[in-house]
Design a protein around this motif. Structure first.
Motif, PDB file in Angstrom:
ATOM      1  N   ARG A  10      24.851  55.688  55.467  1.00  0.00           N
ATOM      2  CA  ARG A  10      24.372  54.724  54.632  1.00  0.00           C
ATOM      3  C   ARG A  10      24.914  53.259  55.125  1.00  0.00           C
ATOM      4  NH1 ARG A  10      25.001  56.592  49.295  1.00  0.00           N
ATOM      5  NH2 ARG A  10      25.030  58.979  49.264  1.00  0.00           N
ATOM      6  N   LEU A  11      24.411  52.322  54.626  1.00  0.00           N
ATOM      7  CA  LEU A  11      24.749  50.951  55.007  1.00  0.00           C
ATOM      8  C   LEU A  11      26.177  50.814  54.660  1.00  0.00           C
ATOM      9  CD1 LEU A  11      23.490  48.064  56.009  1.00  0.00           C
ATOM     10  CD2 LEU A  11      23.394  47.597  53.510  1.00  0.00           C
ATOM     11  N   HIS A  12      27.272  50.463  55.374  1.00  0.00           N
ATOM     12  CA  HIS A  12      28.755  50.143  54.934  1.00  0.00           C
ATOM     13  C   HIS A  12      28.719  48.731  54.706  1.00  0.00           C
ATOM     14  CE1 HIS A  12      28.974  54.294  56.546  1.00  0.00           C
ATOM     15  NE2 HIS A  12      30.335  53.975  56.598  1.00  0.00           N
ATOM     16  N   ILE A  13      29.335  48.442  53.387  1.00  0.00           N
ATOM     17  CA  ILE A  13      29.434  47.153  52.791  1.00  0.00           C
ATOM     18  C   ILE A  13      31.024  46.967  52.305  1.00  0.00           C
ATOM     19  CG2 ILE A  13      28.846  45.455  51.115  1.00  0.00           C
ATOM     20  CD1 ILE A  13      26.301  47.057  50.519  1.00  0.00           C
ATOM     21  N   GLY A  14      31.540  45.973  53.298  1.00  0.00           N
ATOM     22  CA  GLY A  14      33.146  45.918  52.800  1.00  0.00           C
ATOM     23  C   GLY A  14      33.285  45.073  52.060  1.00  0.00           C
ATOM     24  N   LEU A  15      34.408  44.985  51.305  1.00  0.00           N
ATOM     25  CA  LEU A  15      34.953  43.961  50.080  1.00  0.00           C
ATOM     26  C   LEU A  15      36.268  43.404  50.928  1.00  0.00           C
ATOM     27  CD1 LEU A  15      34.160  45.285  46.902  1.00  0.00           C
ATOM     28  CD2 LEU A  15      32.632  43.943  48.194  1.00  0.00           C
ATOM     29  N   PHE A  16      36.135  42.167  51.144  1.00  0.00           N
ATOM     30  CA  PHE A  16      37.510  41.646  51.886  1.00  0.00           C
ATOM     31  C   PHE A  16      38.079  40.426  51.333  1.00  0.00           C
ATOM     32  CE2 PHE A  16      34.899  43.380  55.311  1.00  0.00           C
ATOM     33  CZ  PHE A  16      35.488  44.293  55.759  1.00  0.00           C
ATOM     34  N   GLY A  17      39.206  40.255  51.081  1.00  0.00           N
ATOM     35  CA  GLY A  17      39.691  38.863  50.594  1.00  0.00           C
ATOM     36  C   GLY A  17      41.300  39.074  50.147  1.00  0.00           C
ATOM     37  N   ARG A  18      41.736  37.925  49.743  1.00  0.00           N
ATOM     38  CA  ARG A  18      43.452  37.803  49.468  1.00  0.00           C
ATOM     39  C   ARG A  18      43.451  38.841  48.278  1.00  0.00           C
ATOM     40  NH1 ARG A  18      45.459  32.663  51.063  1.00  0.00           N
ATOM     41  NH2 ARG A  18      43.612  31.068  51.636  1.00  0.00           N
ATOM     42  N   ARG A  19      44.815  39.193  48.160  1.00  0.00           N
ATOM     43  CA  ARG A  19      45.438  40.013  47.127  1.00  0.00           C
ATOM     44  C   ARG A  19      45.145  39.506  45.721  1.00  0.00           C
ATOM     45  NH1 ARG A  19      51.436  40.574  48.059  1.00  0.00           N
ATOM     46  NH2 ARG A  19      51.200  38.451  48.800  1.00  0.00           N
ATOM     47  N   ASN A  20      44.471  40.343  44.773  1.00  0.00           N
ATOM     48  CA  ASN A  20      44.330  39.940  43.392  1.00  0.00           C
ATOM     49  C   ASN A  20      43.212  38.895  43.218  1.00  0.00           C
ATOM     50  OD1 ASN A  20      45.791  40.771  41.150  1.00  0.00           O
ATOM     51  ND2 ASN A  20      46.469  38.921  40.558  1.00  0.00           N
ATOM     52  N   VAL A  21      42.226  38.893  44.014  1.00  0.00           N
ATOM     53  CA  VAL A  21      41.302  37.885  43.716  1.00  0.00           C
ATOM     54  C   VAL A  21      39.949  38.881  42.936  1.00  0.00           C
ATOM     55  CG1 VAL A  21      41.534  36.575  45.824  1.00  0.00           C
ATOM     56  CG2 VAL A  21      40.135  38.674  46.068  1.00  0.00           C
ATOM     57  N   GLY A  22      40.294  40.194  42.912  1.00  0.00           N
ATOM     58  CA  GLY A  22      39.400  40.749  41.897  1.00  0.00           C
ATOM     59  C   GLY A  22      38.517  41.506  42.780  1.00  0.00           C
ATOM     60  N   LYS A  23      38.855  42.171  44.079  1.00  0.00           N
ATOM     61  CA  LYS A  23      37.759  42.997  44.703  1.00  0.00           C
ATOM     62  C   LYS A  23      37.760  44.241  44.079  1.00  0.00           C
ATOM     63  CE  LYS A  23      40.518  42.861  48.335  1.00  0.00           C
ATOM     64  NZ  LYS A  23      41.517  41.951  47.884  1.00  0.00           N
ATOM     65  N   SER A  24      38.515  45.052  43.606  1.00  0.00           N
ATOM     66  CA  SER A  24      38.562  46.137  43.016  1.00  0.00           C
ATOM     67  C   SER A  24      37.904  46.179  41.599  1.00  0.00           C
ATOM     68  CB  SER A  24      39.683  46.772  42.646  1.00  0.00           C
ATOM     69  OG  SER A  24      40.548  46.933  44.098  1.00  0.00           O
ATOM     70  N   SER A  25      37.864  44.842  40.782  1.00  0.00           N
ATOM     71  CA  SER A  25      37.401  44.948  39.618  1.00  0.00           C
ATOM     72  C   SER A  25      35.908  44.769  39.944  1.00  0.00           C
ATOM     73  CB  SER A  25      37.741  43.554  38.937  1.00  0.00           C
ATOM     74  OG  SER A  25      39.099  43.786  38.670  1.00  0.00           O
ATOM     75  N   LEU A  26      35.525  43.963  40.999  1.00  0.00           N
ATOM     76  CA  LEU A  26      34.140  43.788  41.495  1.00  0.00           C
ATOM     77  C   LEU A  26      33.599  45.026  41.831  1.00  0.00           C
ATOM     78  CD1 LEU A  26      31.954  41.518  42.144  1.00  0.00           C
ATOM     79  CD2 LEU A  26      32.879  41.234  44.324  1.00  0.00           C
ATOM     80  N   LEU A  27      34.040  45.931  42.479  1.00  0.00           N
ATOM     81  CA  LEU A  27      33.456  47.050  42.919  1.00  0.00           C
ATOM     82  C   LEU A  27      33.343  47.933  41.789  1.00  0.00           C
ATOM     83  CD1 LEU A  27      32.603  49.178  44.926  1.00  0.00           C
ATOM     84  CD2 LEU A  27      34.874  49.987  45.166  1.00  0.00           C
ATOM     85  N   ASN A  28      34.077  47.995  40.771  1.00  0.00           N
ATOM     86  CA  ASN A  28      34.040  48.667  39.444  1.00  0.00           C
ATOM     87  C   ASN A  28      32.761  48.055  38.589  1.00  0.00           C
ATOM     88  OD1 ASN A  28      36.230  50.417  40.140  1.00  0.00           O
ATOM     89  ND2 ASN A  28      37.571  49.215  38.889  1.00  0.00           N
ATOM     90  N   ALA A  29      32.894  46.756  38.683  1.00  0.00           N
ATOM     91  CA  ALA A  29      31.742  46.228  37.756  1.00  0.00           C
ATOM     92  C   ALA A  29      30.328  46.564  38.500  1.00  0.00           C
ATOM     93  CB  ALA A  29      31.804  44.525  37.789  1.00  0.00           C
TER      94      ALA A  29
END
Length: 408
Positions: A10-29
């Motif tokens: 699989r193509l691995h796509i990583g989400l990076f950033g500061r705490r609480n910028v919404g990475k998890s919310s973005l993945l869920n959306a």
């Protein structure tokens, strides 16, 4: 039922950033599922969270949601270390920011990705909060403004990911079918592995069968004790014999010298890593001496049983070859030492459950540290004295070996 694509493919796509910028919310959306826990409390995501999905028309991908890498304290340092390890295995990096913010922290993340030659995309999250400020980031860097909370900009994010996906990811790499012509026969020697769940084959064996069928080749699957009578029944010799590395000696004795032979593990070295570099690494066995430390690394997390290949057989064969006691250390899964300099050799598995970028990253780190890195199958073949024969299906690798011998 159709089996899902292995995570290694699989193509691995990583989400990076500061705490609480919404990475998890973005993945869920994006996935339309509650994959990651979402909270207003900073640092909710403590470990990388993986979500496989189909991103059409690209195909199978694996999203990796990481902990905020501006975390604080001892626990924060551990989370950051795990997040940075993800950088070594992603094929595409998404830097998530809050609104239009961009600072030294994000620039540092971008530099980490660029140093690894990983394409990067900026996602300015929380666009629903408004504001007239223009997005801040390098002008030549692609970006998308989204609101994970409201689902705004998700189609544009999908299109951006499809555009940025490395062109060579799905480059028709073949595990074995390029070594067997259409209509040709490959004989696969498959011992019943105690570590494989009952009723299943281990992953490289399944991958080889499917790849050969895709290449319109014929496949014969036998256990090692059946190989000699099976070959005797054939009117013509097979184009290739592939064996489990643990049965190398018996298979080498049973296969006629003019029939090419190799192992699943060596095929995986070519498919998931860099065969030429690992052939060079294998020659480092000659420099081992008593007391040297050898790191044995495998990406899967199987429970060792009986005569385990990495913990029992390879240490035994290497010790017998060197003729002196060696010190062996073992790591599994994502664990891989930052500092490789204490080791005289790294012996890596075929990486069937990892991905190619992570394997190439480990090979690069070993080369930078001046530590030879080899592969299970290559190590076994070398220790048992059948190295050149195991490389015969790969002319470039064999030529490299011959040129190295000539130079020495």
């Amino acid at each position: 039922m159709t089996q899902p694509a292995p995570r290694s493919l699989r193509l691995h796509i990583g989400l990076f950033g500061r705490r609480n910028v919404g990475k998890s919310s973005l993945l869920n959306a994006f996935t339309r599922q509650q994959v990651s826990i979402v909270s207003d409390v900073k640092g909710t995501t403590t470990d990388p969270v993986e979500k496989p999905m189909e991103l059409l028309p690209l195909g199978p991908v694996l999203f990796v949601d990481t902990a905020g890498v501006d975390d604080e304290g001892a626990l924060g340092e551990l989370r950051m270390a795990r997040t940075r390890a993800v950088l070594d295995r992603v094929d595409l990096g998404v830097i998530v920011t809050e609104g239009t913010s961009w600072g030294e922290f994000e620039a540092g993340l971008l530099a980490e990705l660029q140093a690894r030659k990983v394409p990067a995309l900026v996602v300015h999250n929380k666009a629903d909060l408004g504001g007239d400020a223009a997005p801040r980031h390098p002008a030549d860097l692609p970006f998308v403004a989204v609101s994970a909370l409201r689902g705004m900009g998700i189609p544009a994010l999908k299109e951006a990911l499809l555009r940025l996906a490395p062109a060579d990811f799905f480059d028709n790499r073949r595990l074995v079918s390029d070594l067997v012509p259409p209509g040709g026969l490959a004989v696969l020697v498959v011992p019943i592995d105690k570590e494989a769940p009952k009723g299943r084959l281990i992953l490289p064996q399944v991958m080889a069968i499917r790849d050969l069928l895709d290449g319109e080749s014929m496949v014969m699957v036998v256990q090692e004790r059946e190989l000699r009578p099976a070959l005797a029944r054939l009117k013509e010799p097979p184009a290739l014999v592939v064996t489990d590395s643990q049965a190398f000696l018996k298979v080498a004795a049973d296969v006629p010298r003019d029939v090419p032979m190799t192992s699943f593990s060596i095929l995986m070295s070519r498919f998931q890593g860099d065969l030429a570099e690992q052939v060079r690494g294998t020659l480092g066995i000659e420099r081992l001496k008593g007391g040297d430390k050898v790191l044995v690394a495998e990406t899967c997390g199987h429970h060792p049983v009986g005569e385990d290949i990495g913990r029992v057989k390879i240490p035994r064969w290497l010790t017998q070859y060197v003729g002196a006691r060696l010190e062996f250390e073992h790591v599994q899964g994502r664990d891989f030492p930052e500092d490789l300099t204490p080791y005289g050799l790294v012996v890596h598995c075929g990486n069937c459950t990892g991905n190619r970028r992570e394997m190439l990253s480990r090979i690069h780190r070993a080369r930078e540290a001046g530590v030879p890195l080899t592969n299970y199958g290559l190590t076994i073949a070398y220790s048992l004295g059948i190295f050149e024969r195991a490389l015969e299906p790969f002319p470039a690798a064999k030529a490299l070996l011959e040129s190295t011998h000539a130079a020495n």
